[in-house]
Design an enzyme around this catalytic site. Structure first.
Site, PDB file in Angstrom:
ATOM      1  CB  CYS A  27      -0.927   0.084   1.105  1.00 41.26           C
ATOM      2  SG  CYS A  27      -0.203  -0.078   2.691  1.00 41.26           S
ATOM      3  CG  HIS A 545      18.386 -36.127  -8.705  1.00 39.02           C
ATOM      4  ND1 HIS A 545      19.092 -37.037  -9.614  1.00 39.02           N
ATOM      5  CD2 HIS A 545      17.271 -35.973  -9.105  1.00 39.02           C
ATOM      6  CE1 HIS A 545      17.894 -37.586 -10.634  1.00 39.02           C
ATOM      7  NE2 HIS A 545      16.857 -36.918 -10.056  1.00 39.02           N
TER       8      HIS A 545
END
Length: 623
Positions: A27, A545
């Protein structure tokens, strides 16, 4: 790095990182976050950031008060990631009233700049007319008036669109529903005042221009109807059948049920406003003048906007926000100027002068968080002065005729045929400024400038927080494997080599044991066991991984030793891998180790070693 980038990086770090930000908007003075996990936000460290005025956590919104530079900081944060700009209210442990207020604030927040801009345009037009520079009979007046009125007349469309983003339904369908309320054909039926029916059901004729309640309610209902329509519509025809179902259900409900309900709310509000204006017109300005700082602290001042707009629609003028907020905002300025005069602290004087000047123009967060609330007693002086000046505004029936930020530049919104309304607004400003200045001068600084002592203590506390934040400026990730280190850019997979998932390193393993690289928790072990996701106690999110394309093995060659959500310590065995089996199957065993929330950190630096063993530092993650 410019100052806005620096503030942005620190703010993001202390709200829990980019990965913790679900939505972001701003704002006039605040960054407004929806955070995935509020517990990850560190309020003390945020408040210690230079450039942050304060922190507010209300109704599930996490607000960081920056001041007038907020848009620059917001832009820098948005460069770091992609976020929704629709702030949601977290409903856990939040009362129904607070949920409603939070929803209203979130829906109105994007619309407020348009309303305020149009309101100031109306104020300028009133000033031009009062000075006889523009005639009310001229085409220029007609066009300028049209420019200003557009934002208010078509408000149902804007609110419908904004509501759809909040309730997570199609905003364009919502805009059509809002447009139905003000379509020229329906407006013509209202003007004709002849009975209208829909399949024999009476339709109440109501003028919905500038309406607030009906578009919000109809879009709330749309959010449920849309789910039903999408569920029952076959995929082949969903693109047109689902909207057709929505319109067929919602359009008549809009005009027959929800629209009239909104008009009833408007009628009730009219009675309330009329009573207050005739019997107790001083009450609202006094309460708003006195307690406005508390509303601003919690962000609740935006929640009054719908009622203010309803007052404009029913009475043609407003008394809810303008007079009281003008009294309060100018009181903040007076208190700051008194502090600047009395203080012996150069930094506080500079802050007070700057914040006081900003408050004169209606932006009070720098004054509130930087001066009056920090020094405590001046805040009480502000609240007393705001109440006194608000009492004047109520007794003389001060009124605004458009929405604007309540400061000295908003005086044109008080212009009407009765010019005493503007004069009374000026007197209100003088009362607030003088009263707050004198009270703060007498009581606000305390004996022997106690306020200076409070300011120094606050700065020392912030400095201590800042220093504690600078200790341990990085976290370590330790190797989960024995093997040869490989640069991530040399991995034969674009997802890893181009750092799509994040920064890190790769290891060509020489043994099949995969161990925990830090103390933390197992987020997930992939069903195929080829990869494991972890989060450290310090918030680092990591994926190990094992091999490339090894998902195709469907778990063959892998033995899992941990479960999802299991706590682990550095060095604990996570997986065992049959490296020979994987290589015989033709797969590359190079193992990427990726910090998936890399964007939450300043930098991720891999070690310059070529060989590494389990437990040796392989990555530094800089906070």
């Amino acid at each position: 790095m410019n100052k806005y980038e620096e503030i942005a990086k620190q703010v993001v770090e202390h709200v829990g990182g980019i990965s913790n930000v679900e939505a972001l908007t701003n704002c006039m003075t605040r960054l407004r976050f929806t955070l995935k996990d509020l517990n990850k936000a560190d309020v003390k460290k945020l408040e210690a950031v230079k450039g942050v005025q304060g922190v507010v956590n209300k109704n599930g919104q996490f607000q960081v008060v920056i001041g007038s530079d907020v848009s620059h900081v917001c832009d820098e944060i948005k460069k770091m990631g992609s976020f929704s700009d629709t702030i949601q209210t977290k409903t856990e442990h939040v009362s129904v009233i607070n949920r409603v207020l939070g929803a209203i604030t979130a829906i109105f927040q994007p619309v407020i700049p348009a309303i305020c801009g149009a309101g100031m345009l109306k104020a300028v037009l009133a000033l031009l007319t009062a000075l006889s520079w523009v005639s009310t009979e001229s085409q220029t007046y007609v066009l300028l008036n049209m420019f200003a009125d557009a934002a208010f007349y078509f408000l149902p469309i804007y609110l419908a669109f904004s509501s759809a983003k909040y309730f997570k339904c199609n905003p364009y369908i919502a805009a059509v529903l809002g447009a139905i309320l003000i379509h020229p054909t329906f407006s013509g039926l209202v003007a004709a005042a002849e009975p209208v029916t829909y399949f024999g059901i009476p339709v109440k004729l109501v003028s919905y221009g500038s309406s607030v309640v009906p578009p919000i309610l109809i879009v709330w209902l749309q959010s449920y109807v849309e789910k039903f329509a999408n569920k029952v519509s076959p995929n082949a025809v969903k693109v047109f059948l689902a909207p057709l179902i929505e319109f067929f259900i919602l359009c008549p409900i809009c005009l027959i049920v929800i629209g009239p309900l909104g008009s009833v709310v408007g009628d009730v509000l009219y009675v309330v406003f009329d009573f207050l204006n005739n019997q107790a017109r001083w009450v609202i300005p006094v309460l708003m003048g006195a307690f406005c700082p508390l509303f601003v602290m919690t962000g609740m001042h935006y929640s009054f906007m719908p009622v203010q707009l309803a007052q404009y629609a029913t009475l043609g003028y407003g008394t809810l926000l303008g007079p009281g907020m003008l009294a309060s905002n100018i009181s903040q300025a007076g208190a700051c100027f008194a502090v600047a005069l009395r203080t012996k602290n150069k930094e506080l004087r500079s802050t007070a002068i700057s914040a006081g000047t900003t408050a004169l123009f209606g932006i009070t967060e720098p004054a509130l968080y930087g001066v009056t609330m920090r020094l405590k007693t001046p805040l009480w002086c502000v609240m007393v002065s705001g109440g006194i000046a608000g009492l004047w505004g109520g007794l003389v029936n001060m009124r605004t005729y458009a929405s604007a930020t309540a400061g000295i530049t908003a005086l044109p919104v008080y212009i009407t045929d009765d010019m005493m309304n503007v004069v009374n607004a000026v007197i209100c400003i003088i009362i607030a400024l003088v009263c707050s200045f004198v009270l703060t001068l007498i009581f606000g600084m305390g004996r022997k400038n106690k306020a200076d002592k409070n300011f120094e203590e606050a700065k020392q506390a912030e400095s201590a927080n800042s220093q504690s934040n600078s200790v341990n400026t990085y976290s370590s990730i330790y190797s989960p494997l024995n093997g040869k280190l490989v640069k991530l850019e040399n991995v034969n997979d674009d997802v890893f080599s181009k750092k799509v998932m994040g920064s890190g390193i790769a290891i060509f393993p020489e043994s099949g044991k995969v161990c925990a690289p830090f103390d933390g928790k197992v987020n997930t072990v992939f069903p195929t066991k080829h990869a494991i996701g972890l989060t450290s106690d310090e918030g680092i999110e990591l994926i190990i991984h094992v091999g490339l394309d090894t998902v195709e093995l469907n778990g063959e060659g892998f033995v899992q030793h941990v479960q999802d959500n299991q706590e682990v310590k550095k060095g604990d065995l996570l997986l065992e891998v049959d490296l020979d089996f994987i290589q015989k199957k033709g797969y590359d065993i190079t193992t990427p180790i990726i910090v998936t929330n890399s964007s939450s950190y300043i930098d991720v630096i891999e070690t310059d070693k070529t060989q590494i063993k389990i437990g040796e530092e392989c990555i530094k993650v800089f906070k």
